[in-house]
Scaffold this motif. Structure first.
Motif, PDB file in Angstrom:
ATOM      1  N   GLN A 164      32.153  46.096  47.857  1.00  0.00           N
ATOM      2  CA  GLN A 164      31.301  46.064  46.685  1.00  0.00           C
ATOM      3  C   GLN A 164      31.800  47.032  45.627  1.00  0.00           C
ATOM      4  OE1 GLN A 164      27.163  46.431  47.014  1.00  0.00           O
ATOM      5  NE2 GLN A 164      26.896  44.583  48.235  1.00  0.00           N
ATOM      6  N   VAL A 165      31.342  46.810  44.418  1.00  0.00           N
ATOM      7  CA  VAL A 165      31.685  47.690  43.318  1.00  0.00           C
ATOM      8  C   VAL A 165      30.394  48.173  42.666  1.00  0.00           C
ATOM      9  CG1 VAL A 165      31.852  45.815  41.622  1.00  0.00           C
ATOM     10  CG2 VAL A 165      33.126  47.933  41.272  1.00  0.00           C
ATOM     11  N   GLN A 166      30.388  49.417  42.269  1.00  0.00           N
ATOM     12  CA  GLN A 166      29.247  49.991  41.556  1.00  0.00           C
ATOM     13  C   GLN A 166      29.619  50.146  40.083  1.00  0.00           C
ATOM     14  OE1 GLN A 166      30.358  51.776  44.608  1.00  0.00           O
ATOM     15  NE2 GLN A 166      29.116  50.169  45.530  1.00  0.00           N
ATOM     16  N   LEU A 167      28.679  49.797  39.217  1.00  0.00           N
ATOM     17  CA  LEU A 167      28.924  49.816  37.776  1.00  0.00           C
ATOM     18  C   LEU A 167      27.949  50.766  37.093  1.00  0.00           C
ATOM     19  CD1 LEU A 167      29.201  45.935  37.308  1.00  0.00           C
ATOM     20  CD2 LEU A 167      31.073  47.576  37.581  1.00  0.00           C
ATOM     21  N   THR A 168      28.463  51.589  36.200  1.00  0.00           N
ATOM     22  CA  THR A 168      27.620  52.553  35.475  1.00  0.00           C
ATOM     23  C   THR A 168      27.948  52.480  33.993  1.00  0.00           C
ATOM     24  OG1 THR A 168      27.652  54.023  37.405  1.00  0.00           O
ATOM     25  CG2 THR A 168      26.881  54.941  35.315  1.00  0.00           C
ATOM     26  N   GLU A 169      26.940  52.138  33.193  1.00  0.00           N
ATOM     27  CA  GLU A 169      27.132  52.041  31.750  1.00  0.00           C
ATOM     28  C   GLU A 169      26.849  53.374  31.066  1.00  0.00           C
ATOM     29  OE1 GLU A 169      25.125  48.024  32.952  1.00  0.00           O
ATOM     30  OE2 GLU A 169      24.903  50.156  33.416  1.00  0.00           O
ATOM     31  N   HIS A 170      27.546  53.603  29.965  1.00  0.00           N
ATOM     32  CA  HIS A 170      27.336  54.789  29.128  1.00  0.00           C
ATOM     33  C   HIS A 170      27.482  54.375  27.673  1.00  0.00           C
ATOM     34  CE1 HIS A 170      27.571  57.514  32.568  1.00  0.00           C
ATOM     35  NE2 HIS A 170      28.618  56.823  32.976  1.00  0.00           N
ATOM     36  N   GLY A 171      26.939  55.180  26.783  1.00  0.00           N
ATOM     37  CA  GLY A 171      27.219  55.008  25.368  1.00  0.00           C
ATOM     38  C   GLY A 171      26.108  54.419  24.532  1.00  0.00           C
ATOM     39  N   ALA A 216      26.177  32.283  31.622  1.00  0.00           N
ATOM     40  CA  ALA A 216      24.985  32.481  32.451  1.00  0.00           C
ATOM     41  C   ALA A 216      25.071  33.822  33.175  1.00  0.00           C
ATOM     42  CB  ALA A 216      24.858  31.351  33.464  1.00  0.00           C
ATOM     43  N   PRO A 217      23.946  34.494  33.347  1.00  0.00           N
ATOM     44  CA  PRO A 217      23.943  35.813  34.009  1.00  0.00           C
ATOM     45  C   PRO A 217      24.013  35.680  35.534  1.00  0.00           C
ATOM     46  CG  PRO A 217      21.722  35.235  33.369  1.00  0.00           C
ATOM     47  CD  PRO A 217      22.618  34.133  32.844  1.00  0.00           C
ATOM     48  N   VAL A 218      25.143  35.182  36.040  1.00  0.00           N
ATOM     49  CA  VAL A 218      25.284  34.907  37.461  1.00  0.00           C
ATOM     50  C   VAL A 218      26.302  35.811  38.134  1.00  0.00           C
ATOM     51  CG1 VAL A 218      24.556  32.506  37.216  1.00  0.00           C
ATOM     52  CG2 VAL A 218      26.979  33.087  37.003  1.00  0.00           C
ATOM     53  N   TYR A 219      26.652  36.896  37.481  1.00  0.00           N
ATOM     54  CA  TYR A 219      27.652  37.796  38.058  1.00  0.00           C
ATOM     55  C   TYR A 219      27.133  38.398  39.366  1.00  0.00           C
ATOM     56  CZ  TYR A 219      30.503  37.707  33.798  1.00  0.00           C
ATOM     57  OH  TYR A 219      31.318  37.326  32.768  1.00  0.00           O
ATOM     58  N   GLU A 220      28.063  38.774  40.232  1.00  0.00           N
ATOM     59  CA  GLU A 220      27.700  39.322  41.536  1.00  0.00           C
ATOM     60  C   GLU A 220      27.135  40.736  41.428  1.00  0.00           C
ATOM     61  OE1 GLU A 220      31.771  38.544  43.200  1.00  0.00           O
ATOM     62  OE2 GLU A 220      30.574  38.007  44.955  1.00  0.00           O
ATOM     63  N   PHE A 221      27.700  41.539  40.565  1.00  0.00           N
ATOM     64  CA  PHE A 221      27.358  42.955  40.511  1.00  0.00           C
ATOM     65  C   PHE A 221      26.933  43.335  39.092  1.00  0.00           C
ATOM     66  CE2 PHE A 221      29.011  43.285  44.665  1.00  0.00           C
ATOM     67  CZ  PHE A 221      30.231  42.628  44.699  1.00  0.00           C
ATOM     68  N   TRP A 222      25.955  44.233  39.009  1.00  0.00           N
ATOM     69  CA  TRP A 222      25.410  44.653  37.715  1.00  0.00           C
ATOM     70  C   TRP A 222      25.218  46.157  37.666  1.00  0.00           C
ATOM     71  CZ3 TRP A 222      24.953  41.198  33.854  1.00  0.00           C
ATOM     72  CH2 TRP A 222      24.925  39.840  34.193  1.00  0.00           C
ATOM     73  N   GLY A 223      25.371  46.713  36.455  1.00  0.00           N
ATOM     74  CA  GLY A 223      25.000  48.097  36.231  1.00  0.00           C
ATOM     75  C   GLY A 223      23.508  48.205  35.972  1.00  0.00           C
ATOM     76  N   THR A 283      37.475  49.037  43.790  1.00  0.00           N
ATOM     77  CA  THR A 283      38.109  48.735  42.519  1.00  0.00           C
ATOM     78  C   THR A 283      39.512  48.166  42.697  1.00  0.00           C
ATOM     79  OG1 THR A 283      38.849  51.019  42.357  1.00  0.00           O
ATOM     80  CG2 THR A 283      36.757  50.458  41.285  1.00  0.00           C
ATOM     81  N   ASP A 284      39.985  48.045  43.938  1.00  0.00           N
ATOM     82  CA  ASP A 284      41.285  47.427  44.146  1.00  0.00           C
ATOM     83  C   ASP A 284      41.200  45.926  43.905  1.00  0.00           C
ATOM     84  OD1 ASP A 284      41.220  46.848  47.704  1.00  0.00           O
ATOM     85  OD2 ASP A 284      39.582  47.402  46.377  1.00  0.00           O
ATOM     86  N   THR A 285      40.018  45.366  44.039  1.00  0.00           N
ATOM     87  CA  THR A 285      39.799  43.955  43.702  1.00  0.00           C
ATOM     88  C   THR A 285      39.643  43.831  42.195  1.00  0.00           C
ATOM     89  OG1 THR A 285      38.670  43.550  45.787  1.00  0.00           O
ATOM     90  CG2 THR A 285      38.272  41.985  44.005  1.00  0.00           C
ATOM     91  N   LYS A 286      40.283  42.818  41.611  1.00  0.00           N
ATOM     92  CA  LYS A 286      40.174  42.610  40.175  1.00  0.00           C
ATOM     93  C   LYS A 286      39.016  41.670  39.880  1.00  0.00           C
ATOM     94  CE  LYS A 286      43.424  45.415  39.490  1.00  0.00           C
ATOM     95  NZ  LYS A 286      43.030  46.798  39.127  1.00  0.00           N
TER      96      LYS A 286
END
Length: 123
Positions: free
Chosen positions: A1-8, A107-114, A28-31
């Motif tokens: 899994q990947v964790q996402l953190t938004e800033h700004g 569509a908002p169907v992405y696997e991972f979200w911040g 993050t090795d997965t693109k």
């Protein structure tokens, strides 16, 4: 899994600019295909822009085309959204998303979200 953190995120007057970033951690090795979506109060999550894993292909919502630019730095595992000529209707919580599939979708169907970052544009 990947964790996402938004800033700004933040508050800006109409016509102003903001730059959002989204840092990825974990696998993050997965693109990933990545994208930005936004959600205004009492509205659904709306597509803003997306970018392919390589960064060579981008897509934009008509409402932001010519004003927003999506980019990524794979070496830094970071996604960006440069927002110029901001309008009050751009006010929303902005989310970055990631998906292991090579998808092109609004569509908002992405696997991972911040967790999202608030952008407020005043007139």
């Amino acid at each position: 899994q990947v964790q996402l953190t938004e800033h700004g995120g933040g508050s800006v007057q109409a016509g102003g600019s903001l730059r959002l970033s989204c840092a990825a951690s974990g696998h993050t090795d997965t693109k990933y295909t990545m994208g930005w979506f936004r959600q205004a109060p009492e509205k659904g999550r709306e597509f803003v822009a997306s970018i392919s894993a390589s960064g060579f292909s981008t897509n934009y919502a008509n409402s932001v085309k010519g004003r927003f630019t999506i980019s990524r730095d794979n070496a830094k595992n970071t996604l960006y959204l440069e927002m110029n000529s901001l309008k009050p209707e751009d006010t929303a919580v902005y989310y970055c998303g990631a998906d292991r599939r090579n998808i092109v979708t609004t569509a908002p169907v992405y696997e991972f979200w911040g967790q999202g970052t608030q952008v407020t544009v005043s007139s």
